[in-house]
Design a protein around this motif. Sequence first.
Motif, short mmCIF file in Angstrom:
data_model
loop_
_atom_site.label_atom_id
_atom_site.label_comp_id
_atom_site.label_asym_id
_atom_site.label_seq_id
_atom_site.Cartn_x
_atom_site.Cartn_y
_atom_site.Cartn_z
N LEU A 184 44.90 45.22 40.87
CA LEU A 184 43.38 44.87 41.02
C LEU A 184 42.32 45.89 40.39
CD1 LEU A 184 44.12 44.37 44.87
CD2 LEU A 184 44.01 42.44 43.17
N GLU A 185 43.12 46.74 39.65
CA GLU A 185 42.14 47.67 38.92
C GLU A 185 41.10 47.18 38.18
OE1 GLU A 185 44.72 50.53 37.15
OE2 GLU A 185 44.63 51.63 38.96
N LYS A 186 41.57 46.01 37.18
CA LYS A 186 40.55 45.42 36.30
C LYS A 186 39.51 44.47 36.80
CE LYS A 186 43.61 46.21 32.41
NZ LYS A 186 44.55 45.51 31.41
N LEU A 187 39.56 44.00 38.14
CA LEU A 187 38.83 43.22 38.68
C LEU A 187 37.57 43.77 39.15
CD1 LEU A 187 40.88 41.20 41.23
CD2 LEU A 187 40.09 40.36 39.16
N PRO A 188 36.27 43.26 38.77
CA PRO A 188 35.08 44.05 39.13
C PRO A 188 34.94 43.59 40.65
CG PRO A 188 34.92 41.49 38.39
CD PRO A 188 36.12 41.97 38.24
N SER A 189 33.99 44.53 41.09
CA SER A 189 33.63 44.32 42.70
C SER A 189 33.50 43.15 43.01
CB SER A 189 32.64 45.51 43.08
OG SER A 189 31.59 45.14 42.32
N SER A 190 33.67 42.67 44.23
CA SER A 190 33.53 41.36 44.87
C SER A 190 34.23 40.31 44.13
CB SER A 190 32.14 41.15 44.98
OG SER A 190 31.43 42.09 45.77
N ALA A 191 35.17 40.40 43.27
CA ALA A 191 36.12 39.45 42.59
C ALA A 191 36.69 38.63 43.32
CB ALA A 191 36.71 40.01 41.61
N THR A 192 36.93 37.61 43.14
CA THR A 192 37.79 36.47 44.09
C THR A 192 39.04 36.49 43.19
OG1 THR A 192 35.90 35.00 44.50
CG2 THR A 192 37.94 34.05 44.71
N ILE A 193 40.22 36.61 44.02
CA ILE A 193 41.57 36.35 43.65
C ILE A 193 41.81 34.93 44.25
CG2 ILE A 193 42.08 38.54 43.60
CD1 ILE A 193 43.63 38.29 46.28
#
Lengths: 217, 175
Positions: A184-193
């Motif tokens: 999850l490291e590359k996901l920006p904050s508040s990203a949706t999975i």
Amino acid sequence: MSDIEIDLDELRRRFASLSAEAVPGDSCPSAEAIWDALRGEAPPAETESVVAHTAGCPTCAEAWRLGREFAGKGSAAARKPLSRRARPWATLALAAALVLVAGLALERSLRGPEPIVTRSGEESGIRSIVPETAVLHRQSCRLRWSEAGVGARYVVRVGAEDLTAIATSASLDKPEYVVPETSLEKLPSSATIVWRVEASLPDGRKVASPAFKNKVE
Amino acid sequence: MTSLTDEELFAGLRRRLALSVRRVCPLWLASHADDIVQTAMIRILEASRKRGEGKPDLSSLYLEKAVFSAMIDEIRRRRRRREDAMDEASLPEAAGSSLPAPQAAAESREIAEGIRDCLGRLLEARKIAVTLNLLGHSVPEIASLLRWKAKVAENQVYRGLAALRQCLAAKGLAR
């Protein structure tokens, strides 16, 4: 003789199971021809030809089922031209249908999504147990879902909203999966999975869930 | 009112295609979803260029057809190359009692093959009607697709299913 009594659902499941290992042949109709046939846009003779081929070709049967998911059940029936005899009733029927559709749309919006139906025609019983509004922690991004059946094993695929793959689980015997923090490291904050579950049942059938969405902090 | 720039148009098109792919993409193909979106996008733009139109056809039905074609082509390509074998293999390998017994799996396979064989032996009209029914279509849908009268469709489906079951019983695959 086998002791198995095969009802229609079972026939459909067994027929669908042929697709898993199928390899397309050289004489398969084009994807466009399948699309036109299943939407009722091809001449009847062409539709019959495509379906006759599909009877013996599990790959094209798989394509047909997939096309039905796109087109929605009954689309061909909905597109059928009205006969002359039916036309006098068309206006009244259309008005009644509009009222009905408006009512159904309202009822549906209150009731939530329709049950998920897999390509084999069966209803998928897999539901997310993680509330849609829940924001998951990166350190403990635990995905949980309802059991598909006794002895089921699961594979979970997690992606970003743009469909980039984030993580895929190993075969799991419990209906939960913790997404590795590193994934999850590359996901920006508040990203949706976006995540989906595929269950394999002991009798060989596979059941897929719809795609679930959750935000990650 | 300002018109969309090409960049905005393409971004919007790509977003709609991605949504369409995500809606129905089989799990085992999910990691190739981007490729499918890309293929569909190229085909749509190419078709638009061939028609000499500045802007592509953005109707939902057209986009769905493009995505469907790209997805089926991708499935066929991967099945031919058997690249999907690894994905399939990554699915639940039976462990201990939760695994299907080899005998049960073999029997299941035999019945599925029996259905295919028996379908092939049906009279043509019944084969077509029963195949559509096994693909999930109701009798009214079958009648509509094939422009048959409802009674004809009903008759072909029920007689065809009876013949199919009879054939399976004769093979010892059902009672």
